[in-house]
Every structure is written in structure tokens, then in C-alpha cells.
Design an enzyme around this catalytic site. Sequence first.
Site, PDB file in Angstrom:
ATOM      1  N   GLY A 516       0.828  -1.201   0.000  1.00 38.73           N
ATOM      2  CA  GLY A 516       0.000   0.000   0.000  1.00 38.73           C
ATOM      3  C   GLY A 516       0.852   1.237   0.000  1.00 38.73           C
ATOM      4  O   GLY A 516       2.077   1.183  -0.189  1.00 38.73           O
ATOM      5  N   LYS A 520       5.055  -2.311   2.424  1.00 45.11           N
ATOM      6  CA  LYS A 520       4.683  -3.710   2.327  1.00 45.11           C
ATOM      7  C   LYS A 520       4.057  -4.196   3.627  1.00 45.11           C
ATOM      8  O   LYS A 520       4.366  -3.710   4.710  1.00 45.11           O
ATOM      9  CB  LYS A 520       5.919  -4.557   2.001  1.00 45.11           C
ATOM     10  N   VAL A 521       3.193  -5.195   3.485  1.00 42.74           N
ATOM     11  CA  VAL A 521       2.551  -5.824   4.642  1.00 42.74           C
ATOM     12  C   VAL A 521       2.967  -7.291   4.665  1.00 42.74           C
ATOM     13  O   VAL A 521       2.821  -8.007   3.671  1.00 42.74           O
ATOM     14  CB  VAL A 521       1.017  -5.700   4.584  1.00 42.74           C
ATOM     15  N   LYS A 536       2.872  -4.080   9.020  1.00 48.93           N
ATOM     16  CA  LYS A 536       2.979  -3.083   7.968  1.00 48.93           C
ATOM     17  C   LYS A 536       4.277  -2.307   8.156  1.00 48.93           C
ATOM     18  O   LYS A 536       4.481  -1.668   9.192  1.00 48.93           O
ATOM     19  CB  LYS A 536       1.764  -2.146   8.006  1.00 48.93           C
ATOM     20  N   ASP A 638      -9.962   8.049   4.365  1.00 47.84           N
ATOM     21  CA  ASP A 638      -9.460   7.160   3.315  1.00 47.84           C
ATOM     22  C   ASP A 638     -10.297   5.886   3.249  1.00 47.84           C
ATOM     23  O   ASP A 638      -9.770   4.772   3.236  1.00 47.84           O
ATOM     24  CB  ASP A 638      -7.989   6.822   3.568  1.00 47.84           C
TER      25      ASP A 638
END
Length: 857
Positions: A516, A520-521, A536, A638
Amino acid sequence: MIWNQYRIRILLSTIIVLSCIKSDALDTPLLINCGLPKSTKSNSLDNRVWQSDDDPTFAPTNLNTVSTVASMDADDLPYKTARVFWSNITYTFSITPGPIFIRLYFFPNVSSNNTPPHLFSTSLVANNYTLLHNFNPFLNSLQKTTLQYEFHLILQNGENNLKLTFSPGIINNNTRSSLGYINGIEIETIPEGLYINESNLNYLYVTYKYYLDHNSTAFQTAYRLNVGGENVDRNDDNPGGMKRKWEADEQYVVGARGVKFQPLAGMGSNLTVNYTEKTPPYVAPKIVYETFRMLGDRAPALNLGKNLTWSFQVDPGFDYVVRLLLREMSLNVTGIKERVMCVYIGGYVAEEYLDIWREAGGLGIPMYKDYVISMPDISNGSKVALSVALHPYLAYVTDVLLSGLEILKLSDPTRNLAVPNPPYNVTDTTSLNQTPSDKSSIRKTINIIGRVIGGLLLVSVILLALFRRKVQYKKLFTSANSSRPSLPSDICRRFSLTQIRIATHDFDQNLIIGRGGFGKVYKGCIDGGATDVAIKRLNPTSKQGEQEFLTEIEMLSRLRHRHLVSLIGYCDEKGEMMLIYEYMPRGTLRHHFIYKDTKGTNNNQVLSWNQRLTICLGSARGLEYLHAGTKQLIIHRDVKSTNILLDDKWTAKVSDFGLSKVGPASDTGVGHVSTTVKGSFGYLDPDYYKRGQLTEKSDIYSFGVMLFEVLCARPAVGLNLPKVRACYRKGILHTLVDPTLTGQITPECLSKFGEIAELCVRVNRDERPSMRDVVWSLEFMLTLQQDGENTSDGSPMVELTISSNATGGGENGASTISFGEYVCESRAVGVNTVVTNSHMEVKSGSVFSEIFDLRAR
């Protein structure tokens, strides 16, 4: 807030229904002034008669060998004298079994035998209940001149005596006994069922109801408020009543203060307080039920954006009964559903639809509602905040109402109500009742300290120059997190970088489960592999950074809701910034649509219509909590399908609070936050983009886009909203439905879904509904869908085809409309559709959609 289910099970087996024989042993309260001369009585300023504690009918025979009497510099009884003891003393009172109040009176600035106030310590056990342990009145006084503590317990059948055993506490790390003392004791029998009776056995615990078992417990009164009114003295409690004090609520209101109503002096309320068998007069006096606080007679849109909120400091680790005293007093309310409000306790929805008229049975009838909530146990011994908030629904009277409030601490499974003292601050003693010799000694001490400080100043000036140079060099090597505010390690875990490397196998690329704007996750395991988590990790090149990292921690560490993703902890070490969440095995909502990935395939499970509706409803409830269930409005900023995560049971949870903003303070009169425009393309509120004014209606717009995304299975950037809205208004929204939902949607549900989605994406933000209204609508849709499925008669469906024809009239009278990359052609087969009030009304049959020829234009 993390709730301990084990403690709940213990509580279920320990709390008693207080339905016992009412005692007639005490026609009037038993008032004992400890230290009064033997066999004497004296009147206090409020004309109450106090008697000596040196009475052979209840005092121990060794009273004067293990204790002494001390005089206090107080103005009234029972604080003028105290019983000071260095060994245990037990008072034994013969009282008929039943519920009682025990009130204890302390004068904090006690003086006896040259022992300073902060070294006195008192413990009290009452019939196997620990009410006080090493209790120091001075440290708990918060500069109050007197202290009163009220306890409520019940003498069981067979217990004909109340035994109060006072003992000196332990000081100096449990190595030396202190002196204990007590100024006054009050004992009063009270009506059975005052707090729990046969008509009120189901308490609401956060969102779960449970039944109170028939085992014993004790209460301690934490707060008792006359909401909207003034302080109520004990003599103004019900005639012949329990001499309770009711405190004005003014100092506990936070945010919007609303308006308060008090009857004019001597005139009373316009409406008689009509007590009932369910709510008898002893529940609360008339003067409490005649006052109230509300948001005020304003436009519904203004009230819908606000809460009435009270905040209280309570002891951690205990369960609390929260009682609301309510009475409908508006002549404009003439029936049910004309004033409805939501009750939040500790940030959780305790009751979603509270209708006073329906619950009480009419106008002017008093009632009360009880809830139980468990407060988290923290190790540092400080108080925790317990909030009570009321939020109105859109109704004939869009407002809230409250007359009184009580908060009662419940004893724990070990029959304990005691808590540690606050830490001792030596400066606290300098301002209370000092003798002349004390003050002279203090002045000498100050002079000495002044000389020492003067000498140190010169040295400090020299050292400062050297220190500043050292700091300048140190700054070059200080990590980026050195200037950050302290992070809340007390309410969420702080992980070391080593722990995270172990959890992710040193950031193994095979463990990446998402990417995202933040970075990175990774999927990881903590606690020895016992717990799966999502980690995350900030990408150093990301446009998001430290501020979003801090915002996410600040928001999620203080928010707990079933439909918000839980933050477990964070890592902030050696330039790395990572957030650790609960693992959501089903991934994001978007991943379960029919979008093609870069390889042209999608192996994720496609959601059914019922699943999509339920997920939308859960997401709306999470957002509604942010908008109306917290102390301050929180705007997510968001909202999108990739920020809705799904657990193994398909429960939706709102995530990613990096862009979230706290809304405007309710008392400023400003309805927006002026801020830099941020969000995700395709979901961004055009009104916010144009003005730079952020409101909760920006979340509503984004949520509306997501609703159409769920219905049509098209990415937000591919949605042509003007044309989608046009299809809805023309009654042909079914032509845009995701073809995988063929035959799953009832016409009524589709009509309502299109209606609320279209309202959400209105360009004018004032025309958009509140998230509360969206939740209502989605709940209604689920009902329509289920009712339609249960009564389905196999009527013809709506046929949907996709063709490459240009926008315009189709063959054989079919209508075609352009949508994203495709042209949709629809035919109604055996179904009559008409446009009514700008939305589709399907006369018969159920919706059927099918794409036969899927080709790009």
C-alpha cells in the site's frame, strides 16, 4: 479496550440479586462519631444526631486499650474527633438481614502522636468484604477538606450481625505498621431491589447480555449525578430516604455541553413525576427527575453531528454498573420512535435504540437503565477514563435527554473493593494545617536550599556551554524518532526490531501479503508462534511517513470496536517504523470482487450478495462509531474497499488510520477542519477537494462510492458516477449489477441500496445522510433481502446483456447505457419497472443480471 472473558465468567457466578428481606432494625440511620466521649450525643450543623463509638452495645471491650481519641481542626461533625488505633478494632452491629449502606467519614489532615498525615493507613473488612486496604485519606483527598465513601452490601439470611473490623495498614514496603483512624461511620438499611430487582436481571455487558447469579457482591458508589441540575444535599433526598448526595454534572461534561433544564424555584416541573411499581420513588428523588440536560432545540443536522458526553476517572480492573435515570419531558413527543438515542459506555455501543417513551410507557414517567462494563487492568495504578455518551437519531425530536447518572464499582471475585493509594508527593504536605514551628522549619530549609541553588547556578552556566556543544554533535547521530512524542506503550505493545525480524523470518518476501501507500505488509507470528499478525512496514520512499505512523498509533491504540481492526503494537527502532495488527485471513474487500489481476485471473472467492450486504453494514458500523461513538468526532479520510479487511468469519473491519483527522471541537461552532486534501483517487469527496474543508460527510461520499463498487464489481476509478446515478434515477440500475450476483438480489433490496448509495455520493455534502442513517438503511436492506428470499415465488428475472453497441437505443426496444469500459444492454422480461420519487420500484419478480458478451468498447 481488551475485555477479559475469563473475568466475565467469574463475574457471572459471583454477583448477587439483591432481593432480601427489608430490615426494620434501623428506622433512622445509625450515626457514629468516633472519638466522642462515652455515652454522649451531639448535633451536626445539619441537625443530625451523632453518638459516641464507645458504646458497649457494638464497641469492642478493648477499644480504649488499642486506640485513642484525637481532636481535629474541623468545622463540623463527625470530623472534629477521630478514633486512632494501632491494633485491630471490631464494631459489631445487630442488624436484620438485608441491603444496607455503609458510609465512612475521614478528615484527611489528621494529626496524632507527631505522625504526619501521609503515614496514616487504614484497612477495613466488613463481613468478609475488603472495603479498604492500606487506605490513606490524605493521599486520596485531592486537596478536599473532607472525604466520604459509600459502600453497599447485603447481609445474607443467617447473618444477624454486621462486623466492621478496622486495622492499621502497613507502610515502608510492608515492613512497618502504621496508625489507622476513622472519624465517622453511618449505617442505613435501604429498600430491597434498589439496584437490582426481579424486573431488571439482565445487564448489558458491552454488547452481550448476561444474567446475574445468586452469589454475593458489594458495591462502592463512584459517582451519583443530578444531570442538568445543582448539587442535591442529603436532606433533599426522598423524605425518609437514604440521605444520598447528588452532585451537579457540570464538571464531568466534555465536548458539547448542550443545555440544561431546571424548574424555577418553588414551581416544580410542568410534568408530574409519575413514579411506578417498576420505578418507585426511592430510585431517585423528584428533584433529580425534574432536571435534565440535552443538546438543545437546534436543526436536526446540527444535533446529528454531536454527542452529549460525560467522562469519569475510575479505578482500573473492576466492573462497573452504569445507571441512567431518564424521563420523557417534551410535550412534542407523543409516542414511540419520536425520540430515539444511542447509548455509548466506554466507547462501546451499550444500547443502539433507546426510546424513553417506549421503555417508560409514556410522558413524565421516570425510568432507569442499567449497564455493566469492565474496565481494563493497568499496572501503574493510575485511574482510567470511563465515558458515557448519548447520540440522537433522526426522528421527530432529534435530541437526547438525561436526568441522572450513577456509577457503582462492583467487588471483584475475591470480594475486594480496595485499590492502592496514589503516590506520595512531599510537596502536598506544605499547604495543610502547619504549626508555627513547622513553618519556621520550612523557612530555614528554604534558605539553605536557596544558598545551595545559588552556588549551583554558577557551575551550571559553565557546564551549559559544554553541554550545548555536546548536544550539537549528538544530534548528528540521533535517530529520527528522537523528537517524537512518547508513544503509548502502556496501551499497545512495543516490539523490538529483533522480534519483528524473527516474526517475519527476516522479512521473507514469501510472507508479503499486501502492498500500500505506507509500504509492504507481511504475515508474521509472535508469542512463540501462537499469534498470527499482519506487520505493515514503512517504505522509506513512501509519501506517507512519520506523521501517518504516529496518527495510526494514536488513533487505534485508543479505539476498540468489533468493526475496527485492532492494533497490537508497533516497532520504532533504527529508522524502521512498523505497525503490528491482528491478522485478517480473508484479506481486503476489494480482493473478493471479480477484478482481474495483472495476470488476468482472480482466484479469490467471489462474495454473495448477502455477504456483501453484511460486510457493508459492518463497515458502516465501524465508521459510525468513529463519527458518533467516541469523545471527539474522528474522520477516517481514506474509506475504500482495500481498507476494509475481513477476518475468518467474514467480519468487516475498517483499517488504515494514517490519514485520519480529529473533527472540529463541538463547542467551536465550526463544522469542518481546514486541511490539506488527502485521500484516494476515485473515492475523494469533490466538495472536500474543492474547498479543502474536511467533514465526516467526506467519509460518507467515499463510502457511497464503495457501495456502488460492491454492487457493480467495478474499480472506483472505473465508475462513471454521473451515469451510474442516471441509471438509478431512470430505474435501470439493475443493468449495472455484477453478473456474478445473478438471481441473488430482491428488487426491493436493490432499490433501497441504490437509493442510499446515490444519496451518499451527492455533490452537495449537506444532502448526504449521516453514517447513522446509512447503518439504518443497510439493516433495513438485509431485512428486505431476507423477507424477499423467504417469500420468493419464482417470478421472472431481469435479463442483463453486455454489447459493444454505442450508447443509445438498443435493438427491440432495449435500452443501452455506457458504463466504464462497457456498454450495458438491458431487457425487462416479464417485469414492470417504473420510476417513482427518483428511484426504481420493481412491481414483481426478482432481479436477474447476466453478461453474455464481455468485450471492451
